[in-house]
Design a protein around this motif. Structure first.
Motif, mmCIF file in Angstrom:
data_model
loop_
_atom_site.group_PDB
_atom_site.id
_atom_site.type_symbol
_atom_site.label_atom_id
_atom_site.label_comp_id
_atom_site.label_asym_id
_atom_site.label_seq_id
_atom_site.Cartn_x
_atom_site.Cartn_y
_atom_site.Cartn_z
ATOM 1 N N ARG A 1 10.131 0.937 -5.053
ATOM 2 C CA ARG A 1 11.110 0.760 -3.985
ATOM 3 C C ARG A 1 10.606 -0.265 -2.964
ATOM 4 O O ARG A 1 11.343 -1.162 -2.554
ATOM 5 N N LYS A 2 9.330 -0.150 -2.580
ATOM 6 C CA LYS A 2 8.763 -1.098 -1.620
ATOM 7 C C LYS A 2 8.710 -2.495 -2.212
ATOM 8 O O LYS A 2 8.993 -3.482 -1.533
ATOM 9 N N PHE A 3 8.346 -2.582 -3.483
ATOM 10 C CA PHE A 3 8.246 -3.874 -4.154
ATOM 11 C C PHE A 3 9.618 -4.536 -4.239
ATOM 12 O O PHE A 3 9.749 -5.744 -4.042
ATOM 13 N N GLU A 4 10.642 -3.768 -4.514
ATOM 14 C CA GLU A 4 12.002 -4.298 -4.613
ATOM 15 C C GLU A 4 12.474 -4.823 -3.254
ATOM 16 O O GLU A 4 13.141 -5.849 -3.184
ATOM 17 N N ALA B 1 4.842 8.646 -6.473
ATOM 18 C CA ALA B 1 4.134 7.529 -5.844
ATOM 19 C C ALA B 1 4.551 6.213 -6.493
ATOM 20 O O ALA B 1 4.723 5.194 -5.806
ATOM 21 N N LEU B 2 4.726 6.221 -7.805
ATOM 22 C CA LEU B 2 5.162 5.024 -8.510
ATOM 23 C C LEU B 2 6.569 4.629 -8.077
ATOM 24 O O LEU B 2 6.880 3.447 -7.909
ATOM 25 N N LYS B 3 7.429 5.609 -7.864
ATOM 26 C CA LYS B 3 8.792 5.350 -7.418
ATOM 27 C C LYS B 3 8.779 4.722 -6.019
ATOM 28 O O LYS B 3 9.538 3.797 -5.737
ATOM 29 N N LYS B 4 7.881 5.221 -5.142
ATOM 30 C CA LYS B 4 7.743 4.648 -3.803
ATOM 31 C C LYS B 4 7.288 3.194 -3.894
ATOM 32 O O LYS B 4 7.786 2.324 -3.171
ATOM 33 N N ILE C 1 0.858 -1.187 0.000
ATOM 34 C CA ILE C 1 0.000 0.000 0.000
ATOM 35 C C ILE C 1 0.890 1.231 0.000
ATOM 36 O O ILE C 1 1.787 1.363 0.826
ATOM 37 N N VAL C 2 0.634 2.115 -0.950
ATOM 38 C CA VAL C 2 1.384 3.366 -1.043
ATOM 39 C C VAL C 2 0.395 4.512 -0.910
ATOM 40 O O VAL C 2 -0.376 4.776 -1.833
ATOM 41 N N PRO C 3 0.403 5.183 0.246
ATOM 42 C CA PRO C 3 -0.515 6.313 0.401
ATOM 43 C C PRO C 3 -0.066 7.492 -0.465
ATOM 44 O O PRO C 3 1.103 7.850 -0.483
ATOM 45 N N VAL C 4 -1.014 8.058 -1.204
ATOM 46 C CA VAL C 4 -0.724 9.201 -2.073
ATOM 47 C C VAL C 4 -1.435 10.414 -1.499
ATOM 48 O O VAL C 4 -2.640 10.405 -1.288
ATOM 49 N N LYS C 5 -0.665 11.463 -1.234
ATOM 50 C CA LYS C 5 -1.229 12.688 -0.680
ATOM 51 C C LYS C 5 -1.822 13.526 -1.803
ATOM 52 O O LYS C 5 -1.484 13.355 -2.970
ATOM 53 N N ASP C 6 -2.711 14.420 -1.429
ATOM 54 C CA ASP C 6 -3.304 15.316 -2.422
ATOM 55 C C ASP C 6 -2.217 16.182 -3.038
ATOM 56 O O ASP C 6 -1.386 16.765 -2.338
ATOM 57 N N GLY C 7 -2.218 16.241 -4.342
ATOM 58 C CA GLY C 7 -1.254 17.072 -5.047
ATOM 59 C C GLY C 7 0.104 16.410 -5.236
ATOM 60 O O GLY C 7 1.001 17.009 -5.821
#
Length: 63
Positions: A21-24, A15-18, A3-9
């Protein structure tokens, strides 16, 4: 489940980079590639020893 929380704006690329990184860090791709073929225990032991020697040489060069 990742789960990658995406903030407004927040930029979607960030977010894709996060996510990547988590997936790796989970090691799923590495494990999947390792399971695609059988490696003999002697081969795994040799690779592990080669990696240990490599790491020792790197640490010796730092000092």
């Amino acid at each position: 489940m990742i789960i990658v929380p995406v903030k407004d704006g927040e930029n979607i690329e960030r977010a894709l980079k996060k996510f990547k990184r988590k997936f790796e860090k989970t090691g799923i791709v590495k494990e999947l590639r390792a399971r695609q073929q059988y490696d003999k225990p002697s081969v795994l032991k040799r690779l592990k020893m080669e990696h240990a020697i490599y790491v020792q040489q790197l640490r010796a060069n730092e000092e």
